[in-house]
Design a protein around this motif. Structure first.
Motif, PDB file in Angstrom:
ATOM      1  N   UNK A   1      -5.767  11.929  -6.774  1.00  0.00           N
ATOM      2  CA  UNK A   1      -6.010  11.947  -5.238  1.00  0.00           C
ATOM      3  C   UNK A   1      -7.375  11.655  -4.714  1.00  0.00           C
ATOM      4  N   UNK A   2      -8.392  12.197  -5.403  1.00  0.00           N
ATOM      5  CA  UNK A   2      -9.745  11.775  -4.875  1.00  0.00           C
ATOM      6  C   UNK A   2     -10.111  10.473  -5.104  1.00  0.00           C
ATOM      7  N   UNK A   3      -9.573   9.823  -6.079  1.00  0.00           N
ATOM      8  CA  UNK A   3      -9.774   8.523  -6.460  1.00  0.00           C
ATOM      9  C   UNK A   3      -9.166   7.180  -5.428  1.00  0.00           C
ATOM     10  N   UNK A   4      -7.725   8.025  -5.304  1.00  0.00           N
ATOM     11  CA  UNK A   4      -6.933   7.139  -4.173  1.00  0.00           C
ATOM     12  C   UNK A   4      -7.407   7.446  -2.784  1.00  0.00           C
ATOM     13  N   UNK A   5      -7.975   8.397  -2.559  1.00  0.00           N
ATOM     14  CA  UNK A   5      -8.654   8.869  -0.970  1.00  0.00           C
ATOM     15  C   UNK A   5      -9.899   7.857  -0.794  1.00  0.00           C
ATOM     16  N   UNK A   6     -10.638   7.654  -1.734  1.00  0.00           N
ATOM     17  CA  UNK A   6     -11.939   6.733  -1.723  1.00  0.00           C
ATOM     18  C   UNK A   6     -11.456   5.445  -1.416  1.00  0.00           C
ATOM     19  N   UNK A   7     -10.293   5.188  -2.193  1.00  0.00           N
ATOM     20  CA  UNK A   7      -9.773   3.767  -1.802  1.00  0.00           C
ATOM     21  C   UNK A   7      -9.270   3.608  -0.402  1.00  0.00           C
ATOM     22  N   UNK A   8      -8.638   4.315   0.051  1.00  0.00           N
ATOM     23  CA  UNK A   8      -7.981   4.718   1.532  1.00  0.00           C
ATOM     24  C   UNK A   8      -9.183   4.679   2.547  1.00  0.00           C
TER      25      UNK A   8
ATOM     26  N   UNK B   1       7.215   6.544  -9.849  1.00  0.00           N
ATOM     27  CA  UNK B   1       7.401   5.960  -8.793  1.00  0.00           C
ATOM     28  C   UNK B   1       6.144   5.996  -7.879  1.00  0.00           C
ATOM     29  N   UNK B   2       5.569   7.227  -7.841  1.00  0.00           N
ATOM     30  CA  UNK B   2       4.209   7.475  -7.040  1.00  0.00           C
ATOM     31  C   UNK B   2       3.202   6.354  -7.618  1.00  0.00           C
ATOM     32  N   UNK B   3       3.065   6.266  -8.834  1.00  0.00           N
ATOM     33  CA  UNK B   3       1.925   5.250  -9.377  1.00  0.00           C
ATOM     34  C   UNK B   3       2.484   3.575  -9.058  1.00  0.00           C
ATOM     35  N   UNK B   4       3.691   3.367  -9.054  1.00  0.00           N
ATOM     36  CA  UNK B   4       4.338   2.248  -8.697  1.00  0.00           C
ATOM     37  C   UNK B   4       3.607   1.887  -7.252  1.00  0.00           C
ATOM     38  N   UNK B   5       3.802   2.742  -6.343  1.00  0.00           N
ATOM     39  CA  UNK B   5       3.545   2.595  -5.043  1.00  0.00           C
ATOM     40  C   UNK B   5       1.920   2.208  -4.863  1.00  0.00           C
TER      41      UNK B   5
ATOM     42  N   UNK C   1       0.526  -5.753   7.553  1.00  0.00           N
ATOM     43  CA  UNK C   1       2.055  -5.087   7.715  1.00  0.00           C
ATOM     44  C   UNK C   1       2.417  -4.440   6.346  1.00  0.00           C
ATOM     45  N   UNK C   2       2.193  -5.352   5.354  1.00  0.00           N
ATOM     46  CA  UNK C   2       2.506  -5.036   4.002  1.00  0.00           C
ATOM     47  C   UNK C   2       1.565  -3.711   3.519  1.00  0.00           C
ATOM     48  N   UNK C   3       0.540  -3.817   3.905  1.00  0.00           N
ATOM     49  CA  UNK C   3      -0.384  -2.277   3.588  1.00  0.00           C
ATOM     50  C   UNK C   3       0.267  -1.339   4.299  1.00  0.00           C
ATOM     51  N   UNK C   4       0.515  -1.366   5.742  1.00  0.00           N
ATOM     52  CA  UNK C   4       1.033  -0.389   6.259  1.00  0.00           C
ATOM     53  C   UNK C   4       2.565   0.079   5.873  1.00  0.00           C
ATOM     54  N   UNK C   5       3.330  -0.764   5.284  1.00  0.00           N
ATOM     55  CA  UNK C   5       4.414  -0.350   4.749  1.00  0.00           C
ATOM     56  C   UNK C   5       4.250   0.346   3.508  1.00  0.00           C
ATOM     57  N   UNK C   6       3.376  -0.272   2.532  1.00  0.00           N
ATOM     58  CA  UNK C   6       2.849   0.467   1.312  1.00  0.00           C
ATOM     59  C   UNK C   6       2.291   1.806   1.439  1.00  0.00           C
ATOM     60  N   UNK C   7       1.813   2.120   2.217  1.00  0.00           N
ATOM     61  CA  UNK C   7       1.190   3.319   2.857  1.00  0.00           C
ATOM     62  C   UNK C   7       2.367   4.249   2.959  1.00  0.00           C
ATOM     63  N   UNK C   8       3.391   3.951   3.728  1.00  0.00           N
ATOM     64  CA  UNK C   8       4.491   4.628   4.065  1.00  0.00           C
ATOM     65  C   UNK C   8       5.338   4.967   2.726  1.00  0.00           C
ATOM     66  N   UNK C   9       5.433   3.707   1.674  1.00  0.00           N
ATOM     67  CA  UNK C   9       6.224   4.158   0.622  1.00  0.00           C
ATOM     68  C   UNK C   9       5.289   5.253  -0.015  1.00  0.00           C
TER      69      UNK C   9
ATOM     70  N   UNK D   1       1.259  -1.087  -6.025  1.00  0.00           N
ATOM     71  CA  UNK D   1       1.613  -2.148  -5.065  1.00  0.00           C
ATOM     72  C   UNK D   1       0.427  -2.305  -4.198  1.00  0.00           C
ATOM     73  N   UNK D   2      -0.150  -1.205  -3.663  1.00  0.00           N
ATOM     74  CA  UNK D   2      -1.183  -1.179  -2.798  1.00  0.00           C
ATOM     75  C   UNK D   2      -2.392  -1.862  -3.425  1.00  0.00           C
ATOM     76  N   UNK D   3      -2.546  -1.506  -4.691  1.00  0.00           N
ATOM     77  CA  UNK D   3      -3.705  -2.212  -5.417  1.00  0.00           C
ATOM     78  C   UNK D   3      -3.691  -3.799  -5.486  1.00  0.00           C
ATOM     79  N   UNK D   4      -2.472  -3.982  -5.735  1.00  0.00           N
ATOM     80  CA  UNK D   4      -2.217  -5.520  -5.757  1.00  0.00           C
ATOM     81  C   UNK D   4      -2.568  -6.150  -4.494  1.00  0.00           C
TER      82      UNK D   4
END
Length: 194
Positions: free
Chosen positions: A97-104, A38-42, A131-139, A45-48
């Protein structure tokens, strides 16, 4: 014949206890693995969504090439790092987490830079994507919390005695928790000076 009854009963009891430890560990491990999926799915979604955001920004503004390239490169790096859900280690989670942090970070830079373009900020497509990105970050945050909640009972089960004796023999190892980036406890500086 009577002298064999006690050893046979003990062997049967130990066998049933071993099966119980194994079956409980398998169930808890599956719960944690599902939570990680589920984490990877979220994150997927952000990457898409980022791909759509980049295309929207690219099409609506004479955009700074370096910022756009940073987002595209960070997205590529983030999607290349994977975690084996059957053997989640703290090291794997740190690398992920490091790779995702770079993207953030690249995404934050993109959104701050967009402030220069009033037409883009007013675009309905851009506002919807933001708005979708904000919701995705919350997810993502909720999914990470649920992953940690699923890992806790598994780790307790395989680390407590006497289960630890059987779990180690059966190959059940402690799973890593998802941890925040170092320094994330500090509030970020927001600078709108260009």
């Amino acid at each position: 014949m009577k002298k064999w009854i006690i050893p046979v009963v003990l062997i049967v009891i130990i066998a049933f206890w071993g099966m119980s430890v194994n079956n409980t560990a398998v169930g808890l491990q599956e719960d944690a693995t599902k939570s990680w999926a589920n984490v990877e799915s979220s994150y997927q979604r952000r990457n898409d969504l980022i791909g759509n955001l980049v295309k929207t920004v690219q099409g609506a503004a004479d955009f700074e090439k370096s910022t756009l390239e940073a987002v595209i490169n960070a997205r590529a790096k983030a999607t290349s790092v994977t975690v084996d859900p059957t053997n989640i280690t703290p090291e794997q989670l740190a690398k992920f987490n490091e790779a995702q942090g770079g993207l953030s970070g690249a995404l934050k830079s993109l959104l701050v830079t967009v402030e220069r373009y009033p037409d883009l900020k007013a675009s309905q497509n851009f506002l919807e994507l933001q708005s979708q990105l904000e919701g995705t970050e919350n997810r993502i945050n909720v999914a990470r919390d649920r992953f940690n909640e699923a890992v806790a009972p598994y780790n307790k089960h395989v680390r407590t005695l006497p289960n630890k004796l059987i779990a180690g023999v059966l190959g059940f190892n402690e799973m890593g928790y998802y941890k925040a980036d170092a320094g994330s406890e500090n509030a970020p500086d927001v600078d709108f000076e260009f």
